[in-house]
Design an enzyme around this catalytic site. Structure first.
Site, PDB file in Angstrom:
ATOM      1  N   LYS A 133      59.841  32.208  63.060  1.00 15.61           N
ATOM      2  CA  LYS A 133      58.882  31.541  63.948  1.00 15.61           C
ATOM      3  C   LYS A 133      57.452  31.733  63.420  1.00 15.61           C
ATOM      4  O   LYS A 133      57.081  32.851  63.055  1.00 15.61           O
ATOM      5  CB  LYS A 133      59.005  32.163  65.347  1.00 15.61           C
ATOM      6  CG  LYS A 133      58.056  31.573  66.349  1.00 15.61           C
ATOM      7  CD  LYS A 133      57.714  32.530  67.486  1.00 15.61           C
ATOM      8  CE  LYS A 133      56.373  32.149  68.029  1.00 15.61           C
ATOM      9  NZ  LYS A 133      55.662  33.088  68.816  1.00 15.61           N
TER      10      LYS A 133
ATOM     11  N   LYS B 134      57.829  44.137  71.126  1.00 17.63           N
ATOM     12  CA  LYS B 134      56.595  44.854  70.769  1.00 17.63           C
ATOM     13  C   LYS B 134      56.853  46.351  70.688  1.00 17.63           C
ATOM     14  O   LYS B 134      56.367  47.013  69.770  1.00 17.63           O
ATOM     15  CB  LYS B 134      55.483  44.510  71.753  1.00 17.63           C
ATOM     16  CG  LYS B 134      55.009  43.098  71.482  1.00 17.63           C
ATOM     17  CD  LYS B 134      53.847  42.658  72.304  1.00 17.63           C
ATOM     18  CE  LYS B 134      53.408  41.284  71.817  1.00 17.63           C
ATOM     19  NZ  LYS B 134      53.068  40.373  72.874  1.00 17.63           N
TER      20      LYS B 134
ATOM     21  N   LYS C 112      50.996  34.315  64.856  1.00 11.39           N
ATOM     22  CA  LYS C 112      49.849  35.114  64.418  1.00 11.39           C
ATOM     23  C   LYS C 112      50.304  36.529  64.087  1.00 11.39           C
ATOM     24  O   LYS C 112      49.838  37.145  63.147  1.00 11.39           O
ATOM     25  CB  LYS C 112      48.796  35.174  65.536  1.00 11.39           C
ATOM     26  CG  LYS C 112      47.944  33.945  65.642  1.00 11.39           C
ATOM     27  CD  LYS C 112      47.182  33.891  66.961  1.00 11.39           C
ATOM     28  CE  LYS C 112      47.763  32.838  67.876  1.00 11.39           C
ATOM     29  NZ  LYS C 112      47.264  32.851  69.247  1.00 11.39           N
TER      30      LYS C 112
HETATM   31  P1  ADP Z   1      51.446  33.425  68.551  1.00 13.81           P
HETATM   32  O1  ADP Z   1      52.911  33.716  68.627  1.00 13.81           O
HETATM   33  O2  ADP Z   1      51.051  32.894  67.231  1.00 13.81           O
HETATM   34  O3  ADP Z   1      50.594  34.597  68.995  1.00 13.81           O
HETATM   35  P2  ADP Z   1      50.811  32.343  71.131  1.00 13.81           P
HETATM   36  O4  ADP Z   1      51.660  33.378  71.750  1.00 13.81           O
HETATM   37  O5  ADP Z   1      49.334  32.440  71.344  1.00 13.81           O
HETATM   38  O6  ADP Z   1      51.131  32.268  69.569  1.00 13.81           O
HETATM   39  O7  ADP Z   1      51.303  30.924  71.600  1.00 13.81           O
HETATM   40  C1  ADP Z   1      50.560  29.902  72.207  1.00 13.81           C
HETATM   41  C2  ADP Z   1      51.460  28.729  72.492  1.00 13.81           C
HETATM   42  O8  ADP Z   1      51.992  28.212  71.284  1.00 13.81           O
HETATM   43  C3  ADP Z   1      52.679  29.084  73.355  1.00 13.81           C
HETATM   44  O9  ADP Z   1      52.987  27.996  74.174  1.00 13.81           O
HETATM   45  C4  ADP Z   1      53.758  29.326  72.353  1.00 13.81           C
HETATM   46  O10 ADP Z   1      55.038  29.112  72.890  1.00 13.81           O
HETATM   47  C5  ADP Z   1      53.417  28.280  71.314  1.00 13.81           C
HETATM   48  N1  ADP Z   1      53.873  28.678  69.992  1.00 13.81           N
HETATM   49  C6  ADP Z   1      53.374  29.660  69.202  1.00 13.81           C
HETATM   50  N2  ADP Z   1      54.018  29.728  68.036  1.00 13.81           N
HETATM   51  C7  ADP Z   1      54.977  28.760  68.070  1.00 13.81           C
HETATM   52  C8  ADP Z   1      55.967  28.307  67.157  1.00 13.81           C
HETATM   53  N3  ADP Z   1      56.089  28.858  65.966  1.00 13.81           N
HETATM   54  N4  ADP Z   1      56.779  27.309  67.534  1.00 13.81           N
HETATM   55  C9  ADP Z   1      56.650  26.738  68.746  1.00 13.81           C
HETATM   56  N5  ADP Z   1      55.725  27.114  69.647  1.00 13.81           N
HETATM   57  C10 ADP Z   1      54.884  28.093  69.321  1.00 13.81           C
END
Ligand code: ADP
Ligand code: TRP
Length: 321
Positions: free
Chosen positions: A189, A110, A192
């Site tokens: 990956k 970040k 969001k």
């Molecule tokens: P983002 O990266 O989209 O903000 P979050 O951090 O809110 O997503 O993630 C919520 C859950 O979903 C966590 O357990 C995270 O490890 C999982 N997760 C998010 N994106 C992925 C992805 N592309 N592949 C596998 N797991 C994911």
């Protein structure tokens, strides 16, 4: 066994969230004690608009309920409705080495992306450790990006126990290879924060736009294609059993496959998969009072467990004079 995980209400939930976390949580609730929550305090590190945070939190609650979280069977709540978590965060802060947080990949990423370094961002993993330790969780289903955060939680739990005596359960991460890293439209990956997601509940037109823009290579139609390096294949596979995946693989290996056609098929597969949930979700969105009652009940249940652990921790450190 206690299974626990949380998700940030920082935008529409997507296929990565669904396959790595939400779907598995809903399966776990059948045979285990499940703690599932929406981490709005964590989302404060990236969402600075109150109205957006409120909306995302309510919608995330509706998403989970529509997908099948059973609030009677499990503990389903919003993080900030259990204020015990912030007190525990402070108790844990005092056994958390500065260097441990400085090594955080997510924090460093970040900063590298120009997000201002504030204390909330730096201390994010301590709040996450409190989320987990407050409920005595044994297992935490997440995607691979959360692996280091869980290692930090384990470190913090071990240090607390060594300093003050055994209070906390040291949790295990649960990260199956097949869903550890769901790729996004561009093969990075799905996230969001990268704008490369396919949201599970977006309208058909918006979903179509996203699916049709999945990046594929320039292999000509008449040449065989490589499924193992294809992003479209990886996303499609999430919806297929072993036999259907093999069939798709064979279509790739034969000349003539058109990526555009596979994308159209995939769009329908995703759309149909979520259709029953979409209908349920619309009902929930229209029943604000009902959803709020469910969330209140979840918070009351969760607070009972949280208080038990927090009291043990308060006693261990000596603030219960
Ligand atoms: P983002 O990266 O989209 O903000 P979050 O951090 O809110 O997503 O993630 C919520 C859950 O979903 C966590 O357990 C995270 O490890 C999982 N997760 C998010 N994106 C992925 C992805 N592309 N592949 C596998 N797991 C994911
Ligand atoms: N940091 C997690 C994420 O971004 C969300 C989270 C907060 C979490 N507290 C948690 C995940 C506790 C599992 C357990 O995805």
């Amino acid at each position: 066994m206690r299974v626990l995980s949380g998700i940030q209400p920082s935008g529409g939930l997507h296929l990565g969230n669904y396959f790595a976390m939400m779907k598995r949580m809903i399966e776990y609730q059948e045979h285990h004690t499940l703690f599932c929550f929406i981490v709005n305090l964590h989302a404060l590190t990236s969402v600075f608009e109150a109205a957006a945070l409120r909306k995302n939190t309510f919608e995330a609650a509706c998403d989970f309920l529509a997908l099948g979280i059973d609030p009677e069977k499990s503990y389903f709540y919003v993080q900030s409705d259990v204020p015990e978590v912030t007190e525990l965060t402070w108790l844990l802060s005092n056994v958390t080495p500065f260097g441990l947080l400085e090594r955080g990949h997510s924090y460093k990423d970040k900063l590298a992306r120009g997000i201002p370094a504030n204390h909330g961002l730096f201390a994010y993993p301590v709040l996450m450790a409190a989320d987990i330790l407050l409920y005595g969780a044994d297992r935490v289903p997440v995607g691979k990006d959360q692996k280091q955060h869980l290692e930090m939680t384990r470190d913090i739990a071990i240090r607390f126990n060594q300093t003050y005596g055994e209070v906390f359960v040291v949790p295990e991460p649960d990260i199956p290879e097949a869903v550890a890293m769901v790729p996004g439209l561009d093969g990075q990956k799905m996230s969001k924060s990268y704008g490369n997601t396919i949201e599970i509940f977006s309208p058909h037109e918006a979903m179509k736009k996203r699916v049709m823009s999945i990046v594929t290579d320039a292999t000509p139609v008449e040449a065989p294609k490589n499924p193992d390096t294809c992003n479209l294949f990886a996303i499609y596979s999430l919806f297929l059993d072993a036999n259907s995946k093999q069939e798709l693989r064979e279509r790739y290996l034969k000349p003539g496959l058109k990526y555009g056609e596979v994308k159209k098929e995939l769009l329908e597969v995703i759309w149909n998969y979520f259709t029953p949930y979409r209908e349920k979700r619309a009902e929930l969105l229209a029943d604000r009072d009902g959803v709020m009652r469910i969330m209140k009940m979840g918070a009351d249940k969760a607070r009972m467990v949280a208080t038990e652990y927090l009291n043990k921790a308060r006693h261990a450190v000596g603030i219960d004079y």
